[in-house]
Design a protein around this motif. Structure first.
Motif, PDB file in Angstrom:
ATOM      1  N   LEU A  63      -7.995  21.196  30.176  1.00 57.13           N
ATOM      2  CA  LEU A  63      -9.194  22.040  30.101  1.00 57.13           C
ATOM      3  C   LEU A  63      -8.850  23.524  30.189  1.00 57.13           C
ATOM      4  O   LEU A  63      -9.505  24.364  29.576  1.00 57.13           O
ATOM      5  CB  LEU A  63     -10.140  21.728  31.265  1.00 57.13           C
ATOM      6  CG  LEU A  63     -11.034  20.528  31.219  1.00 57.13           C
ATOM      7  CD1 LEU A  63     -11.820  20.422  32.512  1.00 57.13           C
ATOM      8  CD2 LEU A  63     -11.980  20.576  30.033  1.00 57.13           C
ATOM      9  N   TRP A 103     -18.191  22.774  29.212  1.00 53.84           N
ATOM     10  CA  TRP A 103     -16.958  23.528  29.489  1.00 53.84           C
ATOM     11  C   TRP A 103     -16.688  24.531  28.364  1.00 53.84           C
ATOM     12  O   TRP A 103     -16.317  25.682  28.629  1.00 53.84           O
ATOM     13  CB  TRP A 103     -15.770  22.587  29.686  1.00 53.84           C
ATOM     14  CG  TRP A 103     -14.540  23.366  30.005  1.00 53.84           C
ATOM     15  CD1 TRP A 103     -13.488  23.646  29.166  1.00 53.84           C
ATOM     16  CD2 TRP A 103     -14.250  24.039  31.235  1.00 53.84           C
ATOM     17  NE1 TRP A 103     -12.563  24.432  29.804  1.00 53.84           N
ATOM     18  CE2 TRP A 103     -13.009  24.688  31.066  1.00 53.84           C
ATOM     19  CE3 TRP A 103     -14.917  24.156  32.451  1.00 53.84           C
ATOM     20  CZ2 TRP A 103     -12.415  25.441  32.095  1.00 53.84           C
ATOM     21  CZ3 TRP A 103     -14.331  24.902  33.467  1.00 53.84           C
ATOM     22  CH2 TRP A 103     -13.103  25.534  33.276  1.00 53.84           C
ATOM     23  N   GLN A 152      -5.936  16.099  32.837  1.00 54.62           N
ATOM     24  CA  GLN A 152      -7.168  16.485  32.144  1.00 54.62           C
ATOM     25  C   GLN A 152      -7.626  17.877  32.566  1.00 54.62           C
ATOM     26  O   GLN A 152      -8.077  18.662  31.725  1.00 54.62           O
ATOM     27  CB  GLN A 152      -8.267  15.451  32.417  1.00 54.62           C
ATOM     28  CG  GLN A 152      -8.021  14.117  31.738  1.00 54.62           C
ATOM     29  CD  GLN A 152      -9.001  13.051  32.188  1.00 54.62           C
ATOM     30  OE1 GLN A 152      -9.245  12.893  33.393  1.00 54.62           O
ATOM     31  NE2 GLN A 152      -9.580  12.325  31.241  1.00 54.62           N
ATOM     32  N   ASP A 182     -17.658  18.245  28.057  1.00 54.46           N
ATOM     33  CA  ASP A 182     -16.797  19.028  27.169  1.00 54.46           C
ATOM     34  C   ASP A 182     -17.569  20.165  26.503  1.00 54.46           C
ATOM     35  O   ASP A 182     -17.046  21.273  26.359  1.00 54.46           O
ATOM     36  CB  ASP A 182     -16.148  18.135  26.109  1.00 54.46           C
ATOM     37  CG  ASP A 182     -15.066  17.233  26.687  1.00 54.46           C
ATOM     38  OD1 ASP A 182     -14.559  17.532  27.796  1.00 54.46           O
ATOM     39  OD2 ASP A 182     -14.732  16.224  26.038  1.00 54.46           O
ATOM     40  N   THR A 183     -18.801  19.898  26.113  1.00 53.63           N
ATOM     41  CA  THR A 183     -19.633  20.958  25.516  1.00 53.63           C
ATOM     42  C   THR A 183     -19.943  22.035  26.546  1.00 53.63           C
ATOM     43  O   THR A 183     -19.842  23.234  26.253  1.00 53.63           O
ATOM     44  CB  THR A 183     -20.943  20.358  24.958  1.00 53.63           C
ATOM     45  OG1 THR A 183     -20.605  19.379  23.972  1.00 53.63           O
ATOM     46  CG2 THR A 183     -21.826  21.433  24.347  1.00 53.63           C
TER      47      THR A 183
END
Length: 190
Positions: free
Chosen positions: A154, A113, A150, A110-111
């Motif tokens: 994103l 991305w 998901q 997540d970081t």
């Protein structure tokens, strides 16, 4: 895999991936690009040939050696050998991640991305792929997968130009496998 040199050797000189070609041809002029997990450097070489400036990032020193051999001293190329999760990303018009992001640390994805989206210039594009849960590699300790929901989450805030889902039997360097992948082209609003 921890040693990617057989993959790099086997794929060296192959044609660039179709999704990448579709994305790069959407630009009117070359700019700055980042290639995350460039492997043999086929897309990097294509970008350089089109006049782009490229920051190529890969964790495997064999990738750097192969790319330096192919690109010689191209002034438009900068190479960094480091894990993608640790790579500081400068601003870019195109960020390409072909078959690399799903090998990053899942708990830090997540970081990464967020860093990718932040690094895209307005009007810039991300092109790459992510694995889905039906892929035969999904569930491995070195690969992570995402559901379609998901992946769509994103891409919130980006203009999705192409999102193609592949769900079929195929091959990898290790032999037959089932591919479940999402091939993405997404543009950051201007």
């Amino acid at each position: 895999m921890s040693d990617w040199s057989p993959y790099i050797t086997k794929t060296n000189g192959m044609a660039p991936r179709d999704t990448y070609v579709d994305a790069v041809e959407r630009f009117d002029v070359p700019g700055d690009a980042i290639d995350l997990g460039y492997g043999a450097g086929n897309e990097v070489m294509d970008l350089l040939g089109r006049g782009w400036r490229v920051h190529a990032i890969d964790a495997d020193p064999a990738a750097e050696a192969a790319l330096r051999n192919r690109a010689a001293d191209d002034a438009g190329l900068r190479i960094s050998t480091m894990r993608l999760n640790d790579a500081p990303l400068s601003s870019a018009d195109l960020i390409h991640a072909g078959s690399s992001l799903f090998f990053t640390d899942a708990d830090r994805f997540d970081t990464l991305w967020g860093d990718i989206v932040d690094a895209l210039n307005p009007g810039g594009r991300f092109v790459g792929n992510l694995l889905g849960p039906r892929d035969s590699w999904a569930g491995s300790s070195t690969v992570f997968s995402l559901t379609r929901e998901q992946v769509e989450s994103l891409l919130t805030g980006l203009e999705v130009e192409s999102l193609r889902e592949q769900d079929e039997a195929g091959r990898s360097m290790q032999g037959p496998k089932h591919w479940h992948a999402f091939h993405i082209i997404a543009r950051k609003p201007a």
